[in-house]
Design a protein around this motif. Structure first.
Motif: not given
Length: 426
Positions: A150-155, A157-175
């Motif tokens: 249950v805990v893993t699914l909730l996390r 679902i939140e991750q899937l909502s932004k996975l692959g988006r350009v803004a999220e990709t930029i943030d990952r590369v920045e980190r």
């Protein structure tokens, strides 16, 4: 052996970031957990299973096994689609950061681990090795697994909502880029001695491979230099493209025949650049994201402006960290750990060339992007780093020439020249 250890550490580090590694680890934990009941059954009283309803554990495990297989299949297909989207909308070089995402790996590994836990539990139940007491243990562990899911699914679902988006990709590369830049700022020469030009008669060390330098084992170079009484000038650091003709290092005095081959073991060459030890690679990847956004097929100047802001923030942080590491000049600098090895610090000119040279060309006809570019260069020039200021001045002059040739309106060209007026200040 030191070189072997460095290579082994690099291989192990990369292996732990692979999706299969975490999944296999969780799978082993799931199998071991499912068999836990057979170990603990002698310590539990008989008849307790009937009192807590442990007989229903078989039905629960069947539901878990079927549902976890479906969830794992869905998650894998979603991740593949996200990787494809990131590669097409941002840049393929950023996809590796999505593959190495710890939340995604942990979620998939948990689903696979629980699936194997359920299958092994069902097999063990069918053979009767648990007994009533063992069923109690299996029932308790199953309840814990449900909470984990249950805990893993909730996390997830939140991750899937932004996975692959350009803004999220930029943030990952920045980190990733910030981590590498700040580490290099704290140790500009990577604990080696300051760079000085090598003697004209220094022996040139060539590698026999073509690829990118992924790692340079300075401890091995220092050990070999001590053993043979040499000084090593490292020419190729992480991110450098190595060829059979390009020098990896220079040795002085000239080593005995065959000795130079030992130094080659300190250089790890692969077919791809890596974010971990290559501070310039993150800037290159961010630039690629902006270039794709500026292409006629995408036509997204807003993303290019976002990348310019990201790069400016990164370089400001790097300059601040480098200034802090250099100190105020009154405190003595710590002695290098590898005094027989000399290595160049990052060149601000090259950092700016990685970003502003291609973006100045691709954005020359877009006033809004060109304005942000000149504001970024002005910000970097005002940081108090003379080398960075000279590099920013050269990039601003080049960007103005490109914009003058592309912008149709004189008032737009005048606006850019006004923004770049700082170039003429002393």
């Amino acid at each position: 052996m030191p070189a072997l250890s460095a290579r082994l550490r690099l291989v192990l580090l990369r292996m732990t970031r692979r999706l299969w590694f975490r999944a296999a680890l969780y799978a082993l934990v799931g199998v071991a957990t499912a068999l836990l009941g057979t170990v603990l059954r002698p310590w539990l009283p008989e008849g307790v299973a009937a009192r807590i309803g442990a007989s229903a554990v078989g039905n629960i495990l069947g539901i878990l096994a079927s549902s976890m297989l479906a969830v794992t299949t869905f998650s894998l297909s979603t991740m593949v689609a996200a990787y494809s989207t990131a590669g097409s909308s941002a840049t393929p070089r950023a996809a590796i950061l999505l593959v190495e995402d710890s939340i995604a790996q942990r979620a998939l590994a948990t689903f696979i681990g629980v699936f194997l836990f359920s299958v092994v539990g069902l097999i063990a139940l069918s053979t009767g090795i648990y007994g009533d007491s063992g069923r109690v243990v299996l029932f308790g562990v199953t309840i814990v697994m449900i909470v984990v899911i249950v805990v893993t699914l909730l996390r997830w679902i939140e991750q899937l909502s932004k996975l692959g988006r350009v803004a999220e990709t930029i943030d990952r590369v920045e980190r990733a880029a910030r981590h590498a830049l700040l580490e290099r700022a704290a140790a500009p020469h990577l604990s080696a001695a300051d760079w000085e030009p090598p003697p004209a008669d220094a022996f040139v060390l060539h590698g026999g491979q073509v690829g990118y330098v992924a790692h340079v084992d300075l401890a091995t170079l220092q050990s070999l230099a001590d053993e043979h009484g040499l000084t090593v000038w490292v020419e190729a650091v992480a991110g450098h493209f190595a060829t059979p003709e390009a020098p990896l290092a220079r040795l002085s005095p000239r080593p005995e025949p065959g000795v130079h081959e030992q130094f080659l073991d300190a250089f790890v060459i692969t077919d791809q650049r890596d974010f971990e030890q290559d501070p310039r690679f993150g800037l290159v990847v961010l630039t690629e994201v902006a270039q794709r956004a500026l292409s006629p097929a995408v036509n997204d100047p807003g993303t290019a402006i976002d990348v310019l802001g990201t790069v400016t923030r990164l370089l400001c942080d790097w300059a601040s960290a480098a200034r802090h590491a250099a100190g105020d000049g009154h405190r003595p600098r710590p002695a290098p750990r590898h005094p027989r090895v000399r290595l160049r610090a990052l060149d601000p000119r090259e950092l700016l060339e990685d970003v502003f040279t291609p973006l100045a060309r691709d954005s020359a006809g877009m006033l809004e992007v060109a304005i942000r570019l000149h504001k970024s260069l002005a910000t970097l020039a005002a940081l108090g780093n003379p080398a960075l200021r000279d590099a920013a001045r050269a990039q601003a002059s080049r960007a103005l020439q490109l914009a003058d040739a592309k912008l149709a309106l004189e008032e737009d060209r005048d606006r850019l020249h006004e923004l770049a007026a700082w170039r003429n200040a002393t």
